[in-house]
Design a protein around this motif. Structure first.
Motif, PDB file in Angstrom:
ATOM      1  N   SER A  58     -36.829  -0.483  -4.074  1.00 56.18           N
ATOM      2  CA  SER A  58     -36.578  -1.374  -3.396  1.00 56.18           C
ATOM      3  C   SER A  58     -35.027  -1.518  -3.181  1.00 56.18           C
ATOM      4  N   ALA A  59     -34.544  -0.341  -3.307  1.00 53.18           N
ATOM      5  CA  ALA A  59     -33.094  -0.162  -3.151  1.00 53.18           C
ATOM      6  C   ALA A  59     -32.071  -0.950  -3.825  1.00 53.18           C
ATOM      7  N   GLN A  60     -32.452  -1.127  -5.078  1.00 49.91           N
ATOM      8  CA  GLN A  60     -31.431  -1.925  -5.971  1.00 49.91           C
ATOM      9  C   GLN A  60     -31.198  -0.733  -6.988  1.00 49.91           C
ATOM     10  N   LEU A  61     -30.280   0.002  -6.440  1.00 51.73           N
ATOM     11  CA  LEU A  61     -30.001   1.264  -7.108  1.00 51.73           C
ATOM     12  C   LEU A  61     -29.045   1.089  -8.209  1.00 51.73           C
ATOM     13  N   ARG A  62     -28.142   0.177  -8.064  1.00 57.07           N
ATOM     14  CA  ARG A  62     -27.293  -0.083  -9.306  1.00 57.07           C
ATOM     15  C   ARG A  62     -28.201  -0.648 -10.426  1.00 57.07           C
ATOM     16  N   ARG A  63     -28.912  -1.291 -10.318  1.00 58.19           N
ATOM     17  CA  ARG A  63     -29.889  -1.892 -11.060  1.00 58.19           C
ATOM     18  C   ARG A  63     -30.688  -0.892 -11.621  1.00 58.19           C
ATOM     19  N   ALA A  64     -31.357  -0.014 -10.934  1.00 58.20           N
ATOM     20  CA  ALA A  64     -32.161   1.121 -11.374  1.00 58.20           C
ATOM     21  C   ALA A  64     -31.261   1.897 -12.252  1.00 58.20           C
ATOM     22  N   GLU A  65     -30.103   2.365 -11.964  1.00 57.64           N
ATOM     23  CA  GLU A  65     -29.268   3.087 -12.611  1.00 57.64           C
ATOM     24  C   GLU A  65     -28.811   2.665 -14.294  1.00 57.64           C
ATOM     25  N   ALA A  66     -28.864   1.237 -13.962  1.00 55.59           N
ATOM     26  CA  ALA A  66     -28.596   0.624 -15.332  1.00 55.59           C
ATOM     27  C   ALA A  66     -29.698   0.582 -16.429  1.00 55.59           C
ATOM     28  N   GLU A  67     -30.919   0.441 -16.098  1.00 54.33           N
ATOM     29  CA  GLU A  67     -32.049   0.564 -16.723  1.00 54.33           C
ATOM     30  C   GLU A  67     -32.158   2.213 -17.226  1.00 54.33           C
ATOM     31  N   LEU A  68     -32.105   3.082 -16.307  1.00 52.99           N
ATOM     32  CA  LEU A  68     -32.424   4.197 -16.465  1.00 52.99           C
ATOM     33  C   LEU A  68     -31.379   4.941 -17.980  1.00 52.99           C
ATOM     34  N   ARG A  69     -30.011   4.384 -17.488  1.00 45.54           N
ATOM     35  CA  ARG A  69     -29.024   4.815 -18.547  1.00 45.54           C
ATOM     36  C   ARG A  69     -29.432   4.243 -19.872  1.00 45.54           C
ATOM     37  N   ILE A  70     -30.006   3.022 -20.102  1.00 44.83           N
ATOM     38  CA  ILE A  70     -30.349   2.575 -21.203  1.00 44.83           C
ATOM     39  C   ILE A  70     -31.659   3.564 -22.009  1.00 44.83           C
ATOM     40  N   ILE A  71     -32.322   3.950 -21.100  1.00 47.91           N
ATOM     41  CA  ILE A  71     -33.662   4.850 -21.451  1.00 47.91           C
ATOM     42  C   ILE A  71     -33.089   6.075 -21.935  1.00 47.91           C
ATOM     43  N   VAL A  72     -32.165   6.683 -21.180  1.00 47.87           N
ATOM     44  CA  VAL A  72     -31.666   8.202 -21.541  1.00 47.87           C
ATOM     45  C   VAL A  72     -30.584   7.880 -22.861  1.00 47.87           C
ATOM     46  N   GLU A  73     -30.026   6.746 -22.893  1.00 46.86           N
ATOM     47  CA  GLU A  73     -29.271   6.761 -23.961  1.00 46.86           C
ATOM     48  C   GLU A  73     -29.944   6.654 -25.402  1.00 46.86           C
ATOM     49  N   ARG A  74     -30.973   6.085 -25.276  1.00 50.37           N
ATOM     50  CA  ARG A  74     -32.252   5.693 -26.492  1.00 50.37           C
ATOM     51  C   ARG A  74     -32.765   7.049 -26.708  1.00 50.37           C
ATOM     52  N   ASP A  75     -33.297   7.718 -25.681  1.00 51.07           N
ATOM     53  CA  ASP A  75     -34.065   9.030 -25.627  1.00 51.07           C
ATOM     54  C   ASP A  75     -33.722  10.135 -24.894  1.00 51.07           C
ATOM     55  N   PRO A  76     -32.841  10.905 -25.281  1.00 49.73           N
ATOM     56  CA  PRO A  76     -31.751  11.730 -24.178  1.00 49.73           C
ATOM     57  C   PRO A  76     -33.056  12.922 -23.731  1.00 49.73           C
ATOM     58  N   VAL A  77     -34.136  13.010 -24.322  1.00 48.32           N
ATOM     59  CA  VAL A  77     -34.773  14.052 -23.818  1.00 48.32           C
ATOM     60  C   VAL A  77     -36.263  13.544 -22.821  1.00 48.32           C
ATOM     61  N   GLU A  78     -35.922  12.092 -22.497  1.00 51.37           N
ATOM     62  CA  GLU A  78     -36.836  11.578 -21.819  1.00 51.37           C
ATOM     63  C   GLU A  78     -36.866  12.078 -20.583  1.00 51.37           C
ATOM     64  N   HIS A  79     -37.683  13.138 -19.996  1.00 54.80           N
ATOM     65  CA  HIS A  79     -37.511  14.012 -18.712  1.00 54.80           C
ATOM     66  C   HIS A  79     -37.601  13.072 -17.612  1.00 54.80           C
ATOM     67  N   TYR A  80     -38.702  12.062 -17.289  1.00 60.22           N
ATOM     68  CA  TYR A  80     -38.743  11.598 -16.091  1.00 60.22           C
ATOM     69  C   TYR A  80     -37.345  10.497 -15.897  1.00 60.22           C
ATOM     70  N   ALA A  81     -36.824   9.900 -16.873  1.00 57.88           N
ATOM     71  CA  ALA A  81     -35.903   9.061 -16.665  1.00 57.88           C
ATOM     72  C   ALA A  81     -34.632   9.834 -16.226  1.00 57.88           C
TER      73      ALA A  81
END
Length: 115
Positions: A58-81
């Motif tokens: 839905s082109a809410q890219l900053r929000r998408a980035e924020a959620e993805l960064r949380i996932i990657v911070e918690r699980d650095p090997v989460e490939h899809y994130a």
């Protein structure tokens, strides 16, 4: 506080409703349902990843980035994130920053260049 359609029902009901919205390509409605669900169960990756995908589509890219960064911070090997984070950064014309995440995602998926 009045309960709306988006936050009505059990977490399982809302998860199913969010997936239906997402599958119907109603990404903004899926995000509305998922935002509440993620607040309720912040430790779960599935709802947060689907929320990031709904924001991305839905082109809410900053929000998408924020959620993805949380996932990657918690699980650095989460490939899809990692892949989604790289693509989200690309869409924001942050190519240099995106490249790092795309390389990591590729390595995690076992996609190595053939020599």
């Amino acid at each position: 506080m009045e309960t709306t359609y988006y936050d009505h029902g059990s977490p399982a009901d809302r998860w199913e409703r969010a997936q239906l919205f997402f599958d119907a390509k109603d990404y903004a409605s899926a995000a509305r349902v998922l935002a509440g669900l993620v607040e309720e169960v912040p430790e779960q990756t599935g709802p947060r990843l689907l929320l990031a995908r709904a924001y991305y589509h839905s082109a809410q890219l900053r929000r998408a980035e924020a959620e993805l960064r949380i996932i990657v911070e918690r699980d650095p090997v989460e490939h899809y994130a990692r892949l989604m984070l790289g693509r989200t950064l690309q869409r924001q014309s942050r190519h240099e920053e995106a490249e790092r995440h795309l390389r990591i995602a590729s390595a995690l998926a076992g996609d190595f260049p053939q020599e």
